[in-house]
Motif scaffolding. Structure first.
Motif, PDB file in Angstrom:
ATOM      1  N   THR A 178       8.119  -2.713   8.265  1.00  0.00           N
ATOM      2  CA  THR A 178       7.581  -1.882   9.346  1.00  0.00           C
ATOM      3  C   THR A 178       7.103  -0.505   8.909  1.00  0.00           C
ATOM      4  O   THR A 178       6.366   0.134   9.648  1.00  0.00           O
ATOM      5  CB  THR A 178       8.644  -1.686  10.454  1.00  0.00           C
ATOM      6  OG1 THR A 178       9.791  -1.050   9.892  1.00  0.00           O
ATOM      7  CG2 THR A 178       9.047  -3.022  11.056  1.00  0.00           C
ATOM      8  N   ASN A 179       7.502  -0.034   7.742  1.00  0.00           N
ATOM      9  CA  ASN A 179       7.170   1.316   7.307  1.00  0.00           C
ATOM     10  C   ASN A 179       6.186   1.249   6.149  1.00  0.00           C
ATOM     11  O   ASN A 179       6.552   0.894   5.034  1.00  0.00           O
ATOM     12  CB  ASN A 179       8.441   2.056   6.881  1.00  0.00           C
ATOM     13  CG  ASN A 179       8.167   3.476   6.435  1.00  0.00           C
ATOM     14  OD1 ASN A 179       7.033   3.887   6.283  1.00  0.00           O
ATOM     15  ND2 ASN A 179       9.227   4.229   6.217  1.00  0.00           N
ATOM     16  N   PRO A 180       4.916   1.627   6.393  1.00  0.00           N
ATOM     17  CA  PRO A 180       3.922   1.570   5.304  1.00  0.00           C
ATOM     18  C   PRO A 180       4.296   2.447   4.110  1.00  0.00           C
ATOM     19  O   PRO A 180       3.881   2.182   2.989  1.00  0.00           O
ATOM     20  CB  PRO A 180       2.641   2.078   5.951  1.00  0.00           C
ATOM     21  CG  PRO A 180       2.877   2.081   7.414  1.00  0.00           C
ATOM     22  CD  PRO A 180       4.356   2.107   7.643  1.00  0.00           C
ATOM     23  N   GLY A 181       5.123   3.475   4.323  1.00  0.00           N
ATOM     24  CA  GLY A 181       5.550   4.334   3.231  1.00  0.00           C
ATOM     25  C   GLY A 181       6.392   3.612   2.201  1.00  0.00           C
ATOM     26  O   GLY A 181       6.523   4.055   1.061  1.00  0.00           O
ATOM     27  N   CYS A 182       6.985   2.495   2.596  1.00  0.00           N
ATOM     28  CA  CYS A 182       7.800   1.712   1.661  1.00  0.00           C
ATOM     29  C   CYS A 182       6.946   0.980   0.634  1.00  0.00           C
ATOM     30  O   CYS A 182       7.472   0.419  -0.313  1.00  0.00           O
ATOM     31  CB  CYS A 182       8.652   0.698   2.413  1.00  0.00           C
ATOM     32  SG  CYS A 182      10.036   1.438   3.276  1.00  0.00           S
ATOM     33  N   HIS A 183       5.645   0.982   0.839  1.00  0.00           N
ATOM     34  CA  HIS A 183       4.753   0.255  -0.067  1.00  0.00           C
ATOM     35  C   HIS A 183       3.998   1.200  -0.997  1.00  0.00           C
ATOM     36  O   HIS A 183       3.050   0.802  -1.650  1.00  0.00           O
ATOM     37  CB  HIS A 183       3.768  -0.602   0.735  1.00  0.00           C
ATOM     38  CG  HIS A 183       4.454  -1.631   1.570  1.00  0.00           C
ATOM     39  ND1 HIS A 183       4.817  -2.861   1.092  1.00  0.00           N
ATOM     40  CD2 HIS A 183       4.897  -1.601   2.845  1.00  0.00           C
ATOM     41  CE1 HIS A 183       5.426  -3.545   2.027  1.00  0.00           C
ATOM     42  NE2 HIS A 183       5.488  -2.800   3.117  1.00  0.00           N
ATOM     43  N   VAL A 184       4.439   2.448  -1.056  1.00  0.00           N
ATOM     44  CA  VAL A 184       3.820   3.429  -1.935  1.00  0.00           C
ATOM     45  C   VAL A 184       4.649   3.507  -3.211  1.00  0.00           C
ATOM     46  O   VAL A 184       5.862   3.696  -3.154  1.00  0.00           O
ATOM     47  CB  VAL A 184       3.753   4.818  -1.256  1.00  0.00           C
ATOM     48  CG1 VAL A 184       3.191   5.850  -2.219  1.00  0.00           C
ATOM     49  CG2 VAL A 184       2.929   4.737   0.017  1.00  0.00           C
TER      50      VAL A 184
END
Length: 58
Positions: free
Chosen positions: A42-48
């Protein structure tokens, strides 16, 4: 590291280390695990990911 280097390194790990992945006990995820899995979905920041040149090696 090239893919070939990574494969060679992985083979070395498998030869030198035991138990094998098949010997590791599976356990049910706890609340922290479930929260991390939810964040991944759910958190796009986890894919950075951090660029290798920005990592400080001591």
């Amino acid at each position: 590291m090239t893919n070939a280097d990574a494969e060679n390194f992985w083979e070395l790990i498998q030869k030198k280390c035991s138990p094998s992945w098949d010997d590791i006990e599976e356990v049910e995820p706890d609340e922290t695990d479930l929260e991390m899995l939810k964040a991944i979905n759910t958190n796009p920041g986890c894919h950075v990911f951090t660029n290798e040149k920005d990592i400080v090696w001591d």
